[in-house]
Design a protein around this motif. Sequence first.
Motif, PDB file in Angstrom:
ATOM      1  N   ASP A 172       0.803  -1.219   0.000  1.00 46.61           N
ATOM      2  CA  ASP A 172       0.000   0.000   0.000  1.00 46.61           C
ATOM      3  C   ASP A 172       0.841   1.276   0.000  1.00 46.61           C
ATOM      4  O   ASP A 172       0.561   2.210  -0.757  1.00 46.61           O
ATOM      5  CB  ASP A 172      -0.952   0.019   1.195  1.00 46.61           C
ATOM      6  N   TYR A 219      -4.396   2.818 -11.995  1.00 49.98           N
ATOM      7  CA  TYR A 219      -5.398   1.782 -11.733  1.00 49.98           C
ATOM      8  C   TYR A 219      -4.765   0.741 -10.814  1.00 49.98           C
ATOM      9  O   TYR A 219      -3.689   0.226 -11.119  1.00 49.98           O
ATOM     10  CB  TYR A 219      -5.838   1.130 -13.040  1.00 49.98           C
ATOM     11  N   ASP A 279      -5.226  -2.813  -8.629  1.00 51.43           N
ATOM     12  CA  ASP A 279      -5.896  -4.047  -8.211  1.00 51.43           C
ATOM     13  C   ASP A 279      -5.123  -4.596  -7.026  1.00 51.43           C
ATOM     14  O   ASP A 279      -4.011  -5.104  -7.172  1.00 51.43           O
ATOM     15  CB  ASP A 279      -5.939  -5.066  -9.345  1.00 51.43           C
ATOM     16  N   ARG A 280      -5.737  -4.483  -5.841  1.00 54.22           N
ATOM     17  CA  ARG A 280      -5.102  -4.987  -4.625  1.00 54.22           C
ATOM     18  C   ARG A 280      -5.953  -6.066  -3.975  1.00 54.22           C
ATOM     19  O   ARG A 280      -5.946  -6.257  -2.765  1.00 54.22           O
ATOM     20  CB  ARG A 280      -4.817  -3.846  -3.646  1.00 54.22           C
ATOM     21  N   CYS A 297      -9.420  -6.501  -3.823  1.00 55.10           N
ATOM     22  CA  CYS A 297     -10.544  -6.055  -2.992  1.00 55.10           C
ATOM     23  C   CYS A 297     -11.518  -7.204  -2.742  1.00 55.10           C
ATOM     24  O   CYS A 297     -11.944  -7.886  -3.676  1.00 55.10           O
ATOM     25  CB  CYS A 297     -11.284  -4.908  -3.675  1.00 55.10           C
ATOM     26  N   LEU A 305     -11.124  -0.553  -0.524  1.00 56.87           N
ATOM     27  CA  LEU A 305     -10.740   0.443  -1.523  1.00 56.87           C
ATOM     28  C   LEU A 305      -9.658   1.358  -0.966  1.00 56.87           C
ATOM     29  O   LEU A 305      -9.707   1.781   0.190  1.00 56.87           O
ATOM     30  CB  LEU A 305     -11.960   1.261  -1.953  1.00 56.87           C
ATOM     31  N   LEU A 306      -8.676   1.665  -1.795  1.00 57.95           N
ATOM     32  CA  LEU A 306      -7.520   2.467  -1.395  1.00 57.95           C
ATOM     33  C   LEU A 306      -7.691   3.898  -1.876  1.00 57.95           C
ATOM     34  O   LEU A 306      -7.945   4.143  -3.062  1.00 57.95           O
ATOM     35  CB  LEU A 306      -6.244   1.863  -1.991  1.00 57.95           C
ATOM     36  N   ASN A 337      -9.479   2.491  -8.111  1.00 60.11           N
ATOM     37  CA  ASN A 337      -9.473   1.120  -7.615  1.00 60.11           C
ATOM     38  C   ASN A 337     -10.014   0.158  -8.671  1.00 60.11           C
ATOM     39  O   ASN A 337     -11.009   0.446  -9.341  1.00 60.11           O
ATOM     40  CB  ASN A 337     -10.316   1.016  -6.351  1.00 60.11           C
ATOM     41  N   TYR A 380     -20.308  -2.557  -4.777  1.00 57.92           N
ATOM     42  CA  TYR A 380     -19.316  -1.529  -5.095  1.00 57.92           C
ATOM     43  C   TYR A 380     -19.968  -0.370  -5.846  1.00 57.92           C
ATOM     44  O   TYR A 380     -20.776  -0.582  -6.750  1.00 57.92           O
ATOM     45  CB  TYR A 380     -18.181  -2.133  -5.919  1.00 57.92           C
ATOM     46  N   GLY A 431     -14.987   2.799  -9.177  1.00 58.12           N
ATOM     47  CA  GLY A 431     -13.809   2.085  -9.632  1.00 58.12           C
ATOM     48  C   GLY A 431     -13.952   1.438 -10.996  1.00 58.12           C
ATOM     49  O   GLY A 431     -14.940   1.607 -11.708  1.00 58.12           O
TER      50      GLY A 431
END
Length: 223
Positions: free
Chosen positions: A65, A79, A81-82, A84, A90-91, A98, A111, A114
């Motif tokens: 992060d 963009y 993609d972590r 979610c 959401l970051l 996101n 959601y 994003g």
Amino acid sequence: MDLVLAMDLKGGFVVHGKKGDRESYRPLTWGLSHSADPESYLKVMKPRFLYIADLDRISGTGSHDSLISSCSGKVDCCYVDRGCRSPDDLLCGMHIVNVIGTETAGDLSRYREGMLSLDIKNGRVIPEGRKPEDVLSEVEDLPFKCCLVLNISAVGTEEGLSPSVLDDIRRAYRKKLFYGGGIRDTGDLDRLASAGFDGAIVATAVHTKAIPLESIRRGSWCS
């Protein structure tokens, strides 16, 4: 058509691999940048638009992060993609959009923002195994900013794109649509643009010089 540089992160490094076999991904040191340190890598590549996949967080083994927040400030749009698993994941950060991937997201109706990513393996959207066109037609009215069709099975392979498949996917979704995975060269970019896609996410073909680095720095492709 927007042109976005993909950057996969694993264990603190920019990595490269094929077909979504994440255990085999290794630091990317053979391409245009000799450093796999993310910030050093971006200094060499200088993309206008960036797509980051945090492979550690997607697999539940770690997180990048703070590094992502730093990298996102170096581009016009990032963009991310972590992995979610709920809207709480959401970051927030400068220039961050996101990415909500079907691989981990669960109920998509939760959601409100994003980029939606249809994560595809062997021609089917994971984890449910449905056809991409069917899912696209169902999610069109959800409040995502745009959608990415990500062919994970083709990542890193440069296998090329089928015009008929692209046409079928484009017809199923009227909103802003991106494509990633298996893009081989500028001919594939022309095919995407001709099919009406709004963006392409690339990496391997840039490092092999099949797609000009300058086009990534410009952030656009005109066929």
